[in-house]
Design a protein around this motif. Sequence first.
Motif, short mmCIF file in Angstrom:
data_model
loop_
_atom_site.label_atom_id
_atom_site.label_comp_id
_atom_site.label_asym_id
_atom_site.label_seq_id
_atom_site.Cartn_x
_atom_site.Cartn_y
_atom_site.Cartn_z
N LYS A 221 0.84 -1.21 0.00
CA LYS A 221 0.00 0.00 0.00
C LYS A 221 0.87 1.26 0.00
O LYS A 221 0.55 2.25 -0.66
CB LYS A 221 -0.92 0.00 1.23
CG LYS A 221 -2.06 -0.99 1.15
CD LYS A 221 -2.94 -0.89 2.39
CE LYS A 221 -4.09 -1.89 2.33
NZ LYS A 221 -4.94 -1.83 3.55
N ILE A 222 1.96 1.21 0.76
CA ILE A 222 2.87 2.36 0.79
C ILE A 222 3.60 2.48 -0.55
O ILE A 222 3.81 3.59 -1.06
CB ILE A 222 3.88 2.21 1.94
CG1 ILE A 222 3.14 2.17 3.28
CG2 ILE A 222 4.89 3.36 1.94
CD1 ILE A 222 4.04 1.93 4.48
N ALA A 223 3.97 1.33 -1.14
CA ALA A 223 4.72 1.33 -2.40
C ALA A 223 3.90 1.89 -3.55
O ALA A 223 4.46 2.39 -4.54
CB ALA A 223 5.20 -0.08 -2.72
N VAL A 224 2.57 1.79 -3.48
CA VAL A 224 1.71 2.36 -4.54
C VAL A 224 1.93 3.86 -4.63
O VAL A 224 2.00 4.44 -5.72
CB VAL A 224 0.23 2.04 -4.26
CG1 VAL A 224 -0.68 2.84 -5.19
CG2 VAL A 224 -0.04 0.55 -4.41
N ARG A 225 2.08 4.48 -3.47
CA ARG A 225 2.29 5.94 -3.43
C ARG A 225 3.76 6.31 -3.64
O ARG A 225 4.07 7.37 -4.19
CB ARG A 225 1.79 6.48 -2.08
CG ARG A 225 1.83 7.99 -1.95
CD ARG A 225 1.29 8.42 -0.59
NE ARG A 225 1.44 9.85 -0.36
CZ ARG A 225 0.49 10.74 -0.49
NH1 ARG A 225 -0.73 10.35 -0.88
NH2 ARG A 225 0.70 12.01 -0.24
N TYR A 226 4.66 5.42 -3.18
CA TYR A 226 6.10 5.69 -3.29
C TYR A 226 6.78 4.50 -3.99
O TYR A 226 7.46 3.69 -3.35
CB TYR A 226 6.72 5.90 -1.90
CG TYR A 226 6.04 6.97 -1.09
CD1 TYR A 226 6.35 8.31 -1.28
CD2 TYR A 226 5.08 6.62 -0.15
CE1 TYR A 226 5.72 9.30 -0.52
CE2 TYR A 226 4.44 7.60 0.60
CZ TYR A 226 4.76 8.94 0.40
OH TYR A 226 4.13 9.90 1.14
N PRO A 227 6.61 4.37 -5.30
CA PRO A 227 7.17 3.21 -6.01
C PRO A 227 8.71 3.18 -5.96
O PRO A 227 9.36 4.23 -5.97
CB PRO A 227 6.66 3.39 -7.44
CG PRO A 227 6.30 4.84 -7.56
CD PRO A 227 5.87 5.27 -6.20
N ASP A 228 9.25 1.97 -5.87
CA ASP A 228 10.71 1.73 -5.87
C ASP A 228 11.43 2.34 -4.67
O ASP A 228 12.65 2.49 -4.68
CB ASP A 228 11.35 2.28 -7.17
CG ASP A 228 10.74 1.67 -8.42
OD1 ASP A 228 10.44 0.47 -8.38
OD2 ASP A 228 10.57 2.40 -9.41
#
Length: 388
Positions: A221-228
């Motif tokens: 869920k966090i990676a969706v907003r902050y990819p890579d």
Amino acid sequence: PIYIYADLTSPKLMDRLVCGDVGYGKTEIAFRTAFAAVMNGYQVVLLCPTTILSVQHYQNARERFEQFGIRVAVYNRFITAKQQAQTLADLRDGKIDIIVGTHKLLSLTKESFHNLGLLILDEEQRFGVEAKEKIKKLTPHVDVLTLSATPIPRTLNLSLMGLRDISVSTTPPKDRLPVITKVGEFSWEMLWDAIDNELARNGQVIVIYNTVRDMAEFARKIAVRYPDKVGYVHGQMPTAQIEKTVTAVYEHEIDIIVASTILENGIDLTTANTLFVVGADKLGLAQMHQLRGRVGRSTTQAYAYLTYPKAEYVSDESMERINAIKNFYSTGAGFNIAMRDLEIRGSGEVLGANQSGHIEEIGIEAFAQILNEIAAENRARRDEPIQP
């Protein structure tokens, strides 16, 4: 410190607790004490509660001591069975001066060493009664140095009563700033704001999420907003994967690490200056203080967010712990937090297995006074001349 050197040279075995806040140089004290022991012909055990911390200590010790010809080894689950066997053989033969390791070292005996003289127990509050009983068997004739920012109630109580020596380090490192601590109900908006503010100053964020079964989903869920930018670690992951993720954080390939309390000890990131804890109501006082100590290890202002579910779902005792952490936020707060923990949970048993326990009926001061009176009576009875 002068007291430790005096202990090492006295005929009495050392049993000293050093209480110093997170990042106050307890590791430096450990290294200097180990150096003194090795220079006098003794072997040293540095016992750590986690594998990650043992690796960090090993790397630092090897870098510090190899110029003096001091041989350092590590003994934990990261090394192979063949390496373990070779390490044990070298330990018996005296080819290793300092061995750094985890609970695995507690399976060794006095015969496993060539000339063991000092045991250093790092982060004492992370070891249970069973481990401490094994330590006693390993070190009946060995100096012991115990390090902790927040000693458990039983250990602190023994020190305050004079049954163990205690030193308190209260001088913060130069330019160290207290971590600004914020407490509140969890919300995604609060998490996004915390991450955005930290990334805007090119820092890194540690998110503590102590539910292993859905940690991967939370990280996604966090990676969706902050990819890579996101990685996650917990104690049930394969060793190689943990090493790879932690290394990526150190090398700034990952700026947001979601982790269980495996990071409570053993990660030292000067660029991580925001901590966000989900479910702080499930953590102990010492745990929260240790986790807060993962940030603010440089001259940059650090922030810690301690969040919990809706307040009506949180017990009074849990809220009392969270408020204690919020109130004790200044540098050097570890000893005060340990004292508050002693008041909340009680001092435990001096001779029994419980490391904490309530004594509200009589209070901690009355309990200590009664114990001192009994000890004085026993000493007087022992010193009485034998009647014919």
